[in-house]
Design an enzyme around this catalytic site. Structure first.
Site, mmCIF file in Angstrom:
data_model
loop_
_atom_site.group_PDB
_atom_site.id
_atom_site.type_symbol
_atom_site.label_atom_id
_atom_site.label_comp_id
_atom_site.label_asym_id
_atom_site.label_seq_id
_atom_site.Cartn_x
_atom_site.Cartn_y
_atom_site.Cartn_z
ATOM 1 N N TYR A 154 0.845 -1.212 0.000
ATOM 2 C CA TYR A 154 0.000 0.000 0.000
ATOM 3 C C TYR A 154 0.871 1.248 0.000
ATOM 4 O O TYR A 154 0.546 2.252 -0.640
ATOM 5 C CB TYR A 154 -1.000 -0.028 1.172
ATOM 6 C CG TYR A 154 -2.166 -0.940 0.842
ATOM 7 C CD1 TYR A 154 -3.287 -0.455 0.183
ATOM 8 C CD2 TYR A 154 -2.105 -2.300 1.108
ATOM 9 C CE1 TYR A 154 -4.329 -1.301 -0.193
ATOM 10 C CE2 TYR A 154 -3.131 -3.156 0.744
ATOM 11 C CZ TYR A 154 -4.240 -2.644 0.092
ATOM 12 O OH TYR A 154 -5.254 -3.488 -0.291
ATOM 13 N N VAL B 187 -9.696 3.976 -4.903
ATOM 14 C CA VAL B 187 -9.232 4.516 -3.616
ATOM 15 C C VAL B 187 -8.151 5.568 -3.841
ATOM 16 O O VAL B 187 -7.570 6.074 -2.884
ATOM 17 C CB VAL B 187 -8.680 3.369 -2.727
ATOM 18 C CG1 VAL B 187 -9.793 2.385 -2.377
ATOM 19 C CG2 VAL B 187 -7.516 2.624 -3.396
ATOM 20 N N ASN C 53 -15.677 1.018 -21.961
ATOM 21 C CA ASN C 53 -14.582 0.115 -21.619
ATOM 22 C C ASN C 53 -13.932 -0.366 -22.920
ATOM 23 O O ASN C 53 -14.658 -0.709 -23.853
ATOM 24 C CB ASN C 53 -15.145 -1.086 -20.823
ATOM 25 C CG ASN C 53 -14.083 -1.820 -20.029
ATOM 26 O OD1 ASN C 53 -13.036 -2.166 -20.565
ATOM 27 N ND2 ASN C 53 -14.360 -2.063 -18.763
ATOM 28 N N HIS D 102 -15.025 2.062 -1.748
ATOM 29 C CA HIS D 102 -13.967 1.208 -1.185
ATOM 30 C C HIS D 102 -12.974 1.980 -0.330
ATOM 31 O O HIS D 102 -11.852 1.536 -0.127
ATOM 32 C CB HIS D 102 -13.258 0.447 -2.315
ATOM 33 C CG HIS D 102 -14.123 -0.558 -3.013
ATOM 34 N ND1 HIS D 102 -13.821 -1.124 -4.236
ATOM 35 C CD2 HIS D 102 -15.309 -1.105 -2.650
ATOM 36 C CE1 HIS D 102 -14.789 -1.974 -4.581
ATOM 37 N NE2 HIS D 102 -15.700 -1.967 -3.644
ATOM 38 N N THR E 47 -14.610 -0.326 -15.362
ATOM 39 C CA THR E 47 -14.664 -1.371 -14.336
ATOM 40 C C THR E 47 -14.956 -2.714 -14.991
ATOM 41 O O THR E 47 -15.758 -2.794 -15.929
ATOM 42 C CB THR E 47 -15.700 -1.061 -13.229
ATOM 43 O OG1 THR E 47 -15.729 -2.160 -12.302
ATOM 44 C CG2 THR E 47 -17.095 -0.816 -13.770
HETATM 45 P P1 OAD Z 1 -10.482 -4.061 -12.697
HETATM 46 O O1 OAD Z 1 -8.993 -4.075 -12.769
HETATM 47 O O2 OAD Z 1 -11.168 -5.311 -12.317
HETATM 48 O O3 OAD Z 1 -11.074 -3.595 -14.096
HETATM 49 C C1 OAD Z 1 -10.518 -2.529 -14.811
HETATM 50 C C2 OAD Z 1 -11.327 -2.335 -16.059
HETATM 51 O O4 OAD Z 1 -10.862 -1.147 -16.688
HETATM 52 C C3 OAD Z 1 -11.213 -3.468 -17.074
HETATM 53 O O5 OAD Z 1 -12.508 -3.861 -17.485
HETATM 54 C C4 OAD Z 1 -10.439 -2.835 -18.239
HETATM 55 O O6 OAD Z 1 -10.833 -3.339 -19.510
HETATM 56 C C5 OAD Z 1 -10.829 -1.382 -18.082
HETATM 57 N N1 OAD Z 1 -9.882 -0.418 -18.640
HETATM 58 C C6 OAD Z 1 -8.551 -0.519 -18.814
HETATM 59 N N2 OAD Z 1 -8.045 0.597 -19.352
HETATM 60 C C7 OAD Z 1 -9.078 1.457 -19.524
HETATM 61 C C8 OAD Z 1 -9.223 2.781 -20.037
HETATM 62 N N3 OAD Z 1 -8.170 3.471 -20.470
HETATM 63 N N4 OAD Z 1 -10.453 3.344 -20.060
HETATM 64 C C9 OAD Z 1 -11.535 2.644 -19.611
HETATM 65 N N5 OAD Z 1 -11.461 1.402 -19.120
HETATM 66 C C10 OAD Z 1 -10.255 0.810 -19.069
HETATM 67 O O7 OAD Z 1 -10.884 -2.845 -11.722
HETATM 68 P P2 OAD Z 1 -12.250 -2.593 -10.963
HETATM 69 O O8 OAD Z 1 -13.398 -3.070 -11.775
HETATM 70 O O9 OAD Z 1 -12.232 -1.193 -10.516
HETATM 71 O O10 OAD Z 1 -11.062 -3.764 -4.825
HETATM 72 O O11 OAD Z 1 -12.094 -3.525 -9.717
HETATM 73 C C11 OAD Z 1 -13.045 -3.482 -8.682
HETATM 74 C C12 OAD Z 1 -12.401 -3.761 -7.360
HETATM 75 O O12 OAD Z 1 -11.646 -4.960 -7.429
HETATM 76 C C13 OAD Z 1 -11.357 -2.714 -6.949
HETATM 77 O O13 OAD Z 1 -11.947 -1.628 -6.280
HETATM 78 C C14 OAD Z 1 -10.436 -3.488 -6.071
HETATM 79 C C15 OAD Z 1 -10.298 -4.713 -6.935
HETATM 80 O O14 OAD Z 1 -9.823 -5.846 -6.378
HETATM 81 C C16 OAD Z 1 -10.311 -4.090 -3.746
HETATM 82 O O15 OAD Z 1 -9.102 -4.039 -3.745
HETATM 83 C C17 OAD Z 1 -11.114 -4.487 -2.561
#
Ligand code: OAD
Length: 241
Positions: free
Chosen positions: A65, A102, A213, A118, A188
């Site tokens: 972190y 975060v 996305n 989160h 996401t």
């Molecule tokens: P992810 O890493 O799971 O997903 C990221 C998404 O962003 C993917 O679908 C990519 O295709 C997309 N992506 C990548 N580059 C991009 C861009 N330039 N523009 C738009 N999209 C893009 O991240 P989260 O969905 O945020 O929680 O993950 C959710 C939670 O899981 C996080 O808050 C974290 C993680 O584990 C904890 O740590 C508890």
């Protein structure tokens, strides 16, 4: 499709936006689930993002972190964060921003009222219920800092897997999902609940849902339109005006 989505933005009095790690990717912040570049390609979420993982190896988790905090100190909000903040400034009260991130980049871009599902990586709290001797500001330095009276450890103020979301924040997010005419789901994977469920709730309550996305997400099936592209390119177009 971008033009249709743009007309939906213009028609919608209330807009909710749910963001994930992809919105910060163009700032140089790694996502979690992207193959190769995502954190979960390198680490196990169970080790780095659960209370059990922290108790088992507090130094390893704390240092990770700290590494992420240092990385964030050297990056800047990108065109996606800015487009959202500028829309909020031009249209006060119309756009509610809900984020799983975060990293604080939405706030640094000038967004207000951000619902951080989160938590925040720059916050700290005690691992165990604090006693009278536990005072964060007096924690003994260490990896992690600790209470030199009782040994309680300081942990990052983020929500780990298996933990409850901050309830007032989540309730406000659910309310925004229910009241909006349009929900944008940006950057996401849609794999983590209850956050991802907000898009499904919004659709069930009658909102239009648009996914932005570059890659397929688990929320594509909940969307009326899917825009394939980078948030920093799409959002400025979508939110112009
Ligand atoms: P992810 O890493 O799971 O997903 C990221 C998404 O962003 C993917 O679908 C990519 O295709 C997309 N992506 C990548 N580059 C991009 C861009 N330039 N523009 C738009 N999209 C893009 O991240 P989260 O969905 O945020 O929680 O993950 C959710 C939670 O899981 C996080 O808050 C974290 C993680 O584990 C904890 O740590 C508890």
């Amino acid at each position: 499709m971008l033009d249709i989505a743009r007309s939906w933005v213009q028609q919608s009095q209330r807009i909710a936006v749910l963001t994930g790690a992809g919105v910060s990717a163009e700032s140089g912040v790694p996502t979690f689930r992207d193959a190769q570049t995502g954190y979960w390609a390198q680490f196990r979420a169970e080790d780095m993002a659960t209370e059990e993982g922290f108790r088992a190896h507090p130094e390893r988790v704390w240092d990770w972190y700290q590494y992420r905090r240092d990385l964030l100190a050297g990056v800047h909000p990108n065109a996606a964060h800015q487009a959202l903040a500028e829309f909020q400034q031009r249209h006060p009260g119309r756009l509610t921003l809900i984020t799983q991130n975060v990293d604080g980049l939405h706030q640094r871009a000038g967004s207000t009222g951000v619902l951080c599902l989160h938590g925040g990586i720059f916050e700290n709290r005690w691992l165990d219920a604090p006693r009278a001797c536990c005072r964060i500001e007096h924690a003994a330095p260490g990896h992690p800092p600790y209470c030199d009276r009782c040994g309680n450890l300081v942990r990052p103020g983020v929500v780990w897997f298996g933990e409850a979301l901050p309830s007032a924040t989540f309730e406000a997010a659910e309310q925004a999902a229910h009241q909006c005419a349009l929900m944008l789901v940006v950057g996401t994977a849609g794999a983590v609940y209850p956050a991802a469920g907000l898009a499904r709730q919004a659709r069930a309550a009658g909102a239009r849902v648009v996914v932005l996305n570059p890659a397929p997400s688990e929320l594509d099936d909940a969307a009326h339109a899917v825009l394939r592209g980078a948030a920093g390119t799409l959002l400025p177009h979508l939110l112009a005006g």
